[in-house]
Enzyme design. Sequence first.
Site, PDB file in Angstrom:
ATOM      1  N   LYS A  54      -1.332   4.361  -0.384  1.00 36.72           N
ATOM      2  CA  LYS A  54      -0.655   5.643  -0.584  1.00 36.72           C
ATOM      3  C   LYS A  54      -0.994   6.668   0.507  1.00 36.72           C
ATOM      4  O   LYS A  54      -0.238   7.616   0.706  1.00 36.72           O
ATOM      5  CB  LYS A  54      -0.953   6.205  -1.972  1.00 36.72           C
ATOM      6  CG  LYS A  54      -0.539   5.287  -3.133  1.00 36.72           C
ATOM      7  CD  LYS A  54       0.883   4.803  -3.024  1.00 36.72           C
ATOM      8  CE  LYS A  54       1.368   3.926  -4.153  1.00 36.72           C
ATOM      9  NZ  LYS A  54       0.603   2.708  -4.415  1.00 36.72           N
TER      10      LYS A  54
ATOM     11  N   TYR B  48       3.494  -4.977 -15.925  1.00 36.98           N
ATOM     12  CA  TYR B  48       2.704  -4.132 -15.029  1.00 36.98           C
ATOM     13  C   TYR B  48       1.301  -3.891 -15.590  1.00 36.98           C
ATOM     14  O   TYR B  48       1.156  -3.462 -16.739  1.00 36.98           O
ATOM     15  CB  TYR B  48       3.413  -2.787 -14.827  1.00 36.98           C
ATOM     16  CG  TYR B  48       2.638  -1.816 -13.969  1.00 36.98           C
ATOM     17  CD1 TYR B  48       2.597  -1.967 -12.594  1.00 36.98           C
ATOM     18  CD2 TYR B  48       1.930  -0.763 -14.533  1.00 36.98           C
ATOM     19  CE1 TYR B  48       1.883  -1.096 -11.796  1.00 36.98           C
ATOM     20  CE2 TYR B  48       1.205   0.121 -13.748  1.00 36.98           C
ATOM     21  CZ  TYR B  48       1.188  -0.054 -12.380  1.00 36.98           C
ATOM     22  OH  TYR B  48       0.472   0.811 -11.599  1.00 36.98           O
TER      23      TYR B  48
ATOM     24  N   TYR C 196      -2.394  -4.977  -8.453  1.00 33.98           N
ATOM     25  CA  TYR C 196      -1.512  -5.232  -7.312  1.00 33.98           C
ATOM     26  C   TYR C 196      -1.975  -6.413  -6.455  1.00 33.98           C
ATOM     27  O   TYR C 196      -1.327  -7.453  -6.396  1.00 33.98           O
ATOM     28  CB  TYR C 196      -1.421  -3.979  -6.425  1.00 33.98           C
ATOM     29  CG  TYR C 196      -0.795  -2.799  -7.095  1.00 33.98           C
ATOM     30  CD1 TYR C 196       0.593  -2.635  -7.100  1.00 33.98           C
ATOM     31  CD2 TYR C 196      -1.570  -1.817  -7.709  1.00 33.98           C
ATOM     32  CE1 TYR C 196       1.189  -1.537  -7.700  1.00 33.98           C
ATOM     33  CE2 TYR C 196      -0.988  -0.718  -8.312  1.00 33.98           C
ATOM     34  CZ  TYR C 196       0.388  -0.583  -8.303  1.00 33.98           C
ATOM     35  OH  TYR C 196       0.962   0.499  -8.913  1.00 33.98           O
TER      36      TYR C 196
HETATM   37  C1  PLP Z   1       1.149   1.605  -5.181  1.00 36.78           C
HETATM   38  C2  PLP Z   1       0.439   0.367  -4.813  1.00 36.78           C
HETATM   39  C3  PLP Z   1       1.139  -0.769  -4.349  1.00 36.78           C
HETATM   40  C4  PLP Z   1       2.627  -0.868  -4.317  1.00 36.78           C
HETATM   41  O1  PLP Z   1       3.239  -0.002  -3.414  1.00 36.78           O
HETATM   42  P1  PLP Z   1       4.738   0.423  -3.697  1.00 36.78           P
HETATM   43  O2  PLP Z   1       5.110   1.173  -2.491  1.00 36.78           O
HETATM   44  O3  PLP Z   1       4.715   1.249  -4.947  1.00 36.78           O
HETATM   45  O4  PLP Z   1       5.557  -0.801  -3.892  1.00 36.78           O
HETATM   46  C5  PLP Z   1       0.413  -1.878  -3.967  1.00 36.78           C
HETATM   47  N1  PLP Z   1      -0.925  -1.895  -4.057  1.00 36.78           N
HETATM   48  C6  PLP Z   1      -1.632  -0.843  -4.508  1.00 36.78           C
HETATM   49  C7  PLP Z   1      -3.096  -0.974  -4.600  1.00 36.78           C
HETATM   50  C8  PLP Z   1      -0.971   0.323  -4.899  1.00 36.78           C
HETATM   51  O5  PLP Z   1      -1.676   1.358  -5.351  1.00 36.78           O
END
Ligand code: PLP
Length: 299
Positions: free
Chosen positions: A17, A224, A250
């Site tokens: 992010k 999720y 993730y």
């Molecule tokens: C938000 C996030 C993602 C996914 O990114 P997107 O742009 O929302 O698809 C992947 N890994 C982590 C650790 C995240 O925080």
Amino acid sequence: MLIKRDDQTGLATGGNKARKLEYLMAEALGRECTAVVTVGGPQSNHCRMTAAACRRLGLEPYLLLTGPQPAEAEGNLLFDRLFGAHLRFVDTTDEAAIAVELACLEEDARAAGHRPYVIPLGGSTALGAAGYVEAMRELERQATCRVDHVVVASGSGGTQAGLVVGAGAWFGGPRVHGVSVSRPREVLVPLVARLADETARLLGVDPPAADAVVVHDCYFGPGYGVMTEDCREAIRLVARTEGLLLDPVYTGKAMAGLVDLVRKGVFERGQTVVFWHTGGVPALQAYRKWFAGDTAPPT
Ligand SMILES: *Cc1c(COP(=O)(O)O)cnc(C)c1O
């Protein structure tokens, strides 16, 4: 396999992010906003990093956290509290209800005398995704060999969208494989494709080819943030072979996907695969019960 370490971007323990926020926060400052309002789950990395970026820049963070309110503040939620973010909890997954709550939180910020800048879920706007076009350029500069494939976790789609646009601008660049953490292909492919088009238009570069958005959707299990056996195995495997931490929401699922794609022969012998580590490790703490059986080996 190589690993791109965006878990080390350096903002409040790191994560993907930061690259989106670089552009989004610049727009907030450019518009002379004094607060930022955004949304995510209680273990949202996006919310934690937005709160940190706000404090770094002297803005006031307002977070809408969706889902059941956890009994304990741990992982990302602990950090949200440390950053002194204004928190509003809403126990729903309904998008319309979340939009109403987000508008209420924005109103709270106004009532406190602020000029709020609103960032949608995951920071996945064309402007946020532009950070990942730049990230792919960075990989191109760093690469000392041809890169054939990139594997990345895909949630709200902005990361994958930016990477796809960036790969399109790289002559002989990699194929980007998004491993969905929440949505079926039929939903995620058009979402990423639309965002990639908007991002390309914003930057004045060529839109990606129609077949450039590749999504693998059989690794997120029941949904999720829900742990799967393959995710748990992938986290253990990487911890024990590389001394490297993945996250339960993730990157653990993305790595489980990568391992399976290797088994299925999707990558050819001699090709180079880059695993894009997008961060998320603070959430591990909230999933400790899944690793409760992991005791030290006998000495
Ligand atoms: C938000 C996030 C993602 C996914 O990114 P997107 O742009 O929302 O698809 C992947 N890994 C982590 C650790 C995240 O925080």
